[in-house]
Scaffold this active site. Structure first.
Site: not given
Ligand SMILES: CC(=O)N[C@H]1CO[C@H](CO)[C@@H](O)[C@@H]1O
Ligand SMILES: *[C@@H]1O[C@H](CO)[C@@H](O)[C@H](O)[C@H]1NC(C)=O
Ligand SMILES: *[C@@H]1O[C@H](CO)[C@@H](O)[C@H](O)[C@H]1NC(C)=O
Ligand SMILES: *[C@@H]1O[C@H](CO)[C@@H](O)[C@H](O)[C@H]1NC(C)=O
Ligand SMILES: *[C@@H]1O[C@H](CO)[C@@H](O)[C@H](O)[C@H]1NC(C)=O
Ligand SMILES: [Ca+2]
Ligand SMILES: [Ca+2]
Length: 592
Positions: A248, A317
């Protein structure tokens, strides 16, 4: 095996006689080996809170996931990745982890995950966990110890004394703005320092700029294990039998060591409520961040190699610019490897509403295929827990065509739970909502909330769509559940679900095997997108009529394999020399 992407000017005659040239360049862009299990996989994102409630408390859990794995197997899924299930105070729906070794009690604890893994193994399904390396919860023991200055933990996080302004007030060291608004720095009274948080105040960033950390990473087998224990975390879960991780918020792992101010975005004033007011050149996608990702890959590969087990897969991601996104795959020569695939959000971000054109889709595909180094595997994401559902963004008439695109394109297909049945965004008010970021300001909730795409999975037409036996699900069920649910769609051969299944079957039957030759041509005319794949065993064509009216397309003797509009009453298997596509119909043909 190579993907030769010829982006040609494909001229087809439409019903109205329009001819449009989509692109006219030619590029060789990819080699793919279809031999590894993940390379043509269909990955299914489960948002555990919303998928299935197994114990009746109104919140989805792992008992629920286990009960539905058979469903995933039936529709042809390769592996499921679970959004965070670790222990968390829930400030950011599990993206604030207080204990990386423990599955949150709300999901059933570690024992429940063990059962999911066991059941998945029995069914031949892969399970991928979400891994959040950038930040922890402020309730994590590591942070508590760091605040306390406990020996060995002082530098686990990014601490700074800040500056004293002309009024004698202590202020943050620079102008960095959190993704969740406000300064990226919060004062800690006990430690008497500011700590960095690129997301919420309760999500302190780990310190990856520790020189010891970087040094340790260069040594194989010793990936930053001495100082930051995240490598141990990965090993722990690999030992439990997980098949990989989705990593993430990767772009935010490292920050500029000199803590330089970020430049203002042209046309913006500095305003901490405007997350776009600064250009994130020192806090996002910086060079050192790629090295961390490469180190994670090395760790996971070594693990699989040492244990002589199949590939453990890494997905990352990154909403980054195309060139930077590609660097998360690894270097273009493959000497350093990063994620097996880095999520391709082009179809999601570049096609935002119903007004899309054939050229927009072609552009989204070509942008990825043109930029991706040839040694890597493409992937196609249509939705996730942070974006409105396809049916709500593009209209339910475009659900099947877009599922067809991702099924037809080379590489990995990614589906967010519910998209296979064409779920729409639910209705959620600010009071009912759960997205902590959006709820902060109810006046902007409708525009910013991610709750709409997180409403419970619609299993059947019973109360709460069969998601929970509880009176009150954690988020309201979308009001169309009586009409739109798995049970009903299973029974109908023309439903989104049945089409989805036939698309996966097409993949499994025709394009899932290794092919020496694999050429993709993206083209079309004003209203009909045409994708053409030439492989050893034959050539396949996908046609997608984006228009609200019929379109006639001439063909050179092609066999009809599939249509997304069974109502068109076509003869599957018939040889066609032309076809008149219904509005929003997509067909897949094989050159006879
Ligand atoms: C797409 C995804 O998972 N985004 C996450 C990235 O990190 C932030 C902070 O922890 C999350 O709020 C998002 O949902
Ligand atoms: C806090 O730090 C002191 C001094 O290093 C140490 O003795 C104590 O055990 C620490 N407390 C916690 C809870 O880590
Ligand atoms: C110092 O205080 C004055 C009066 O409160 C204020 O106008 C000014 O903006 C402050 N300066 C800084 C650097 O914060
Ligand atoms: C990160 O850790 C290193 C080594 O312990 C330390 O020298 C450095 O100051 C820390 N960085 C920050 C920004 O806290
Ligand atoms: C948000 O949308 C709902 C309808 O879904 C509407 O009733 C409400 O007034 C909207 N709120 C704001 C602040 O626009
Ligand atoms: Ca539950
Ligand atoms: Ca960071």
């Amino acid at each position: 095996m190579r993907f030769l992407v010829l982006v040609l000017a494909l001229c087809l005659t439409s019903a109205q006689g329009h001819v449009v040239q989509v692109r006219d360049r030619q590029k060789i862009v990819g080699v793919t080996e279809t031999d590894d299990w993940w390379k043509t996989g269909v990955f299914y994102q489960i948002y555990p809170r919303s998928f299935m409630d197994g114990d009746g408390d109104g919140v989805g859990d792992l008992k629920g996931v286990k009960a539905k794995l058979k469903y995933l197997k039936d529709i042809g899924i390769t592996g499921a990745w679970l959004s965070p299930i670790f222990k968390s105070p829930g400030v950011d729906q599990g993206y604030d982890i207080s204990d990386y070794y423990t599955v949150d009690a709300v999901f059933g604890g570690n024992a429940a995950l063990k059962k999911v893994l066991w059941e998945a193994k029995m069914l031949g399904l892969k399970i991928i966990l979400d891994f959040v390396p950038n930040h922890t919860s402020d309730q994590n023991e590591w942070f508590k110890k760091s605040v306390n200055g406990t020996d060995g933990y002082e530098d686990y996080y990014v601490w700074n004394e800040g500056k004293v302004d002309s009024n004698g007030t202590r202020v943050p060291p620079n102008n960095w703005v959190s993704i969740f608004k406000g300064s990226s720095w919060t004062w800690n009274e006990q430690r008497k320092k500011f700590y960095l948080h690129q997301f919420a105040t309760q999500q302190p960033d780990l310190n990856y700029s520790n020189p010891k950390v970087m040094e340790a990473m260069k040594v194989r087998h010793h990936f930053y294990r001495e100082t930051i224990t995240l490598a141990k975390v990965l090993t722990y879960w690999l030992d439990q039998g997980v098949d990989g991780f989705r990593v993430d918020a990767v772009p935010y792992i490292m920050e500029d060591k000199e803590l330089r101010d970020e430049p203002l975005t042209p046309g913006h004033k500095y305003d901490q409520n405007d997350v776009d007011c600064v250009e994130r050149i020192y806090t996002k996608d910086i060079d050192e961040t790629f090295d961390v990702v490469y180190a994670i890959r090395t760790h996971v590969d070594e693990y699989a190699k040492n244990k002589k087990i199949t590939t453990r897969v890494l997905m990352s991601e990154a909403y980054a610019d195309p060139d930077k996104t590609m660097r998360y795959y690894g270097t273009s020569d493959g000497k350093k490897l990063g994620a097996h695939f880095t999520f391709n959000f082009n179809l999601l971000t570049m096609i935002q509403n119903k007004d899309f054109k054939v050229a927009d889709i072609a552009k989204a595909i070509n942008l990825w295929m043109g930029k991706m180094p040839k040694i890597y595997t493409p992937n196609w994401v249509l939705g996730n827990h942070d974006n409105h559902r396809i049916a709500s963004r593009l209209g339910s008439e475009n659900v099947d065509p877009f599922n067809a695109l991702t099924a037809f394109l080379p590489g990995v297909m990614v589906t967010y739970n519910g998209e296979e049945i064409g779920m729409t965004d639910g209705h959620v008010t600010c009071e009912e909502g759960q997205d902590p970021v959006a709820k902060k300001d109810c006046s902007t909730y409708n525009a910013t909330s991610r709750d709409f795409e997180r409403t419970p999975m619609q299993w059947d037409d019973s109360k709460n769509a069969g998601f929970t036996v509880n009176e009150k699900p954690w988020l309201p069920v979308a009001d169309n559940y009586k009409e739109l649910n798995v049970k009903k769609e299973k029974a109908s051969p023309t439903s989104h679900l049945s089409i989805y299944k036939s698309l996966i079957q097409f993949r499994k039957k025709y394009v899932n095997r290794p092919s020496k030759k694999d050429k993709l041509i993206v083209g079309g005319q004003s209203k009909v997108l045409k994708l053409y794949r030439e492989r050893d065993e034959g050539s396949y064509t996908l046609l997608f009529n984006v228009a609200d009216v019929r379109q006639k397309v001439d063909l050179v003797k092609q066999k009809l394999l599939l249509t997304t509009k069974p109502s068109a009453q076509r003869q599957i298997g018939s040889i066609l020399e032309d076809i008149t596509l219904e509005p929003h119909e997509t067909v897949i043909l094989k050159t006879a």
